[in-house]
Write an enzyme that holds these catalytic residues in place. Structure first.
Site, mmCIF file in Angstrom:
data_model
loop_
_atom_site.group_PDB
_atom_site.id
_atom_site.type_symbol
_atom_site.label_atom_id
_atom_site.label_comp_id
_atom_site.label_asym_id
_atom_site.label_seq_id
_atom_site.Cartn_x
_atom_site.Cartn_y
_atom_site.Cartn_z
ATOM 1 N N GLU A 35 -0.654 10.294 -11.610
ATOM 2 C CA GLU A 35 -0.170 11.623 -12.010
ATOM 3 C C GLU A 35 -0.315 11.830 -13.517
ATOM 4 O O GLU A 35 -0.685 12.922 -13.971
ATOM 5 C CB GLU A 35 1.278 11.795 -11.565
ATOM 6 N N ASP A 61 -0.848 9.403 -5.589
ATOM 7 C CA ASP A 61 -0.684 8.007 -5.996
ATOM 8 C C ASP A 61 -1.953 7.234 -5.644
ATOM 9 O O ASP A 61 -2.637 7.563 -4.668
ATOM 10 C CB ASP A 61 0.528 7.388 -5.279
ATOM 11 N N THR A 102 11.340 5.561 -3.406
ATOM 12 C CA THR A 102 11.572 4.797 -4.643
ATOM 13 C C THR A 102 11.345 5.642 -5.893
ATOM 14 O O THR A 102 12.079 5.520 -6.868
ATOM 15 C CB THR A 102 10.664 3.556 -4.695
ATOM 16 N N ASP A 117 11.751 8.892 -6.166
ATOM 17 C CA ASP A 117 12.874 9.829 -6.257
ATOM 18 C C ASP A 117 14.108 9.127 -6.821
ATOM 19 O O ASP A 117 14.826 9.677 -7.664
ATOM 20 C CB ASP A 117 13.194 10.406 -4.873
ATOM 21 N N SER A 134 4.957 3.510 -13.090
ATOM 22 C CA SER A 134 4.235 2.351 -12.556
ATOM 23 C C SER A 134 2.775 2.428 -12.972
ATOM 24 O O SER A 134 2.105 3.420 -12.677
ATOM 25 C CB SER A 134 4.358 2.266 -11.032
ATOM 26 N N ASP A 185 9.811 15.072 -12.086
ATOM 27 C CA ASP A 185 8.930 14.076 -11.478
ATOM 28 C C ASP A 185 7.763 14.859 -10.873
ATOM 29 O O ASP A 185 7.921 15.496 -9.824
ATOM 30 C CB ASP A 185 9.672 13.285 -10.401
ATOM 31 N N SER A 229 13.175 17.568 -1.611
ATOM 32 C CA SER A 229 13.144 17.558 -0.152
ATOM 33 C C SER A 229 14.397 16.885 0.414
ATOM 34 O O SER A 229 15.141 16.216 -0.309
ATOM 35 C CB SER A 229 11.890 16.819 0.335
ATOM 36 N N ALA A 277 5.524 -5.177 -0.130
ATOM 37 C CA ALA A 277 5.980 -4.213 0.879
ATOM 38 C C ALA A 277 5.827 -2.816 0.295
ATOM 39 O O ALA A 277 5.692 -2.649 -0.921
ATOM 40 C CB ALA A 277 7.439 -4.474 1.250
#
Length: 311
Positions: A162, A131, A234, A236, A196, A126, A25, A229
Site C-alpha cells: 500500500e 497486500d 491483524t 485492523d 509490515s 489504514d 466493516s 500462519a
C-alpha cells in the site's frame, strides 16, 4: 410535562483518552474491521462509536458469506442523525477497509464535518487496498487515496504494498522504506507507520514522525518475527493499537509502536497455541484471532519488541 434529555456523559465528562468514531466493516462471527478494533480501544480507555461499512455473517475468506453493504448516502444519514442531536464531537476518526469510491468520497465529507466541530480531530487512516502485490479494491480508489485522503490524514498505517501504491516507489531496502515515509509526510500526515515490510526474508515495521513541517522526521524500525500462519483482522487490530498508544505517547511514536507490536504478537502467539491445542494445523487456513482471551496483553502488554532508531 416535557422530558429532560440527560447529558451525553462521554461529552460532558470526557475520558482522558478520547472519543473515537470508527468507520469499518463488521462481521457477526469473528474479528475483523470494527470487531477487531473497537474492543481493544475500549480496553485502552477510549469511548468508541462504530459505524459498520458492511455487516457480513463472517469474513470473506470463508467459503460463503451473506450480509449488507452500507452506501455513502446511508453513511451520511447516520452523520446527520448524530449532528441533529449534538453528538458529532470526536477526538479521533479511524477508517479501515472501504470498497467503493462513492463511500470513500462520503468519508471525506465526514472528515470535513467532524473537523468543523473539532478542528483538532486526529484522523488515523489504514489505507486498505491490497497486500503482497495483489490489489483488492478498484484501481480508481488508489487515486482517491493519493489525491484526497492522504493529504487530510494525521497518521497513516499502510503495509508495504500500500505504501508503494501511494507513492509509486518500490521498497527493497530500509532506506527505501524511510524515503517512502518522507514522501508520505510531504503529502500530508505527520505520523506514518509502514506496518509490515519484507526485506531479504526479514519482516520489519518502519515508523516515522515528522513533528514539524519541513523538519527531518524521527524514524525507527522494529524487527518482527515471522509466524508460520495467516491471521485475519491483524491489520485492523494493529492500526487500532497504534491509535490507542500513540495518543497516550504523542511525542514518542517509537514507544507507541513497541507497545502495539508487543500486544499484537502476544495475541497472535496465543491464537497459534490455541489452534494447536485444538489439534488444528494453523497453516491450513486463515485463523480467527483470540481477542477476548488476550485482553490482558492488550491492556498491559509486556514490551518484548524494541524500536531501533535510525540516525
Amino acid at each position: 410535562m416535557s422530558r429532560i434529555v440527560p447529558p451525553i456523559l462521554s461529552l460532558a465528562l470526557p475520558s482522558e483518552t478520547g472519543r473515537v468514531l470508527s468507520i469499518q466493516s463488521h462481521t457477526v462471527q469473528g474479528y475483523v474491521g470494527n470487531k477487531s478494533a473497537v474492543f481493544p480501544l475500549q480496553l485502552l480507555g477510549y469511548d468508541v462509536d462504530p459505524i459498520n461499512s458492511v455487516q457480513f455473517s463472517n469474513h470473506t475468506a470463508y467459503p460463503t458469506f451473506k450480509g449488507q453493504v452500507l452506501n455513502g448516502e446511508q453513511l451520511w444519514e447516520l452523520i446527520e442523525g448524530l449532528e441533529a442531536n449534538g453528538l458529532l464531537y470526536y477526538t479521533h476518526l479511524l477508517t479501515g477497509y472501504i470498497g467503493s469510491v462513492s463511500f470513500l468520497n462520503t468519508v471525506l465529507q465526514v472528515i470535513n464535518k467532524l473537523r468543523s466541530v473539532n478542528p483538532k480531530l486526529t484522523y488515523v487512516c489504514d489505507p486498505v487496498m491490497g497486500d503482497e502485490g495483489k490489489l483488492y479494491v478498484p484501481q480508481e480508489l488508489v487515486t482517491v487515496y493519493q489525491e484526497k485522503v492522504v493529504p487530510v490524514a494525521s497518521m497513516l498505517t499502510p503495509n508495504q504494498f500500500e505504501a508503494e501504491l501511494l507513492t509509486g516507489y518500490r521498497i527493497v531496502s530500509e532506506r527505501d522504506g524511510r524515503e517512502v515515509c518522507n514522501k508520505l509526510h510531504d503529502a500530508g500526515p505527520s505520523k506514518v507507520v509502514i506496518t509490515s515490510i519484507n526485506i531479504n526474508g526479514n519482516l520489519l515495521l518502519i515508523g516515522s514522525h515528522q513533528k514539524e513541517k519541513g523538519q527531518a522526521p524521527e524514524q525507527f524500525k522494529i524487527l518482527i518475527p515471522k509466524i508460520p500462519a495467516y491471521f485475519t483482522g491483524t491489520g485492523d487490530l494493529m492500526t487500532a493499537l497504534l491509535l490507542g498508544w500513540s495518543n497516550k505517547h504523542p511525542d514518542n511514536l517509537d514507544k507507541a509502536a513497541e507497545l502495539a507490536v508487543s500486544s499484537l504478537q502476544a495475541v497472535l502467539q496465543r491464537t497459534l497455541n490455541d489452534y494447536r491445542s485444538a489439534e488444528f494445523n494453523p497453516q491450513s487456513s486463515s485463523l480467527e484471532i483470540r481477542l477476548i482471551q488476550s485482553q490482558d496483553d492488550i491492556r498491559n502488554p509486556r514490551v518484548n519488541f524494541k524500536a531501533e532508531r535510525f540516525d
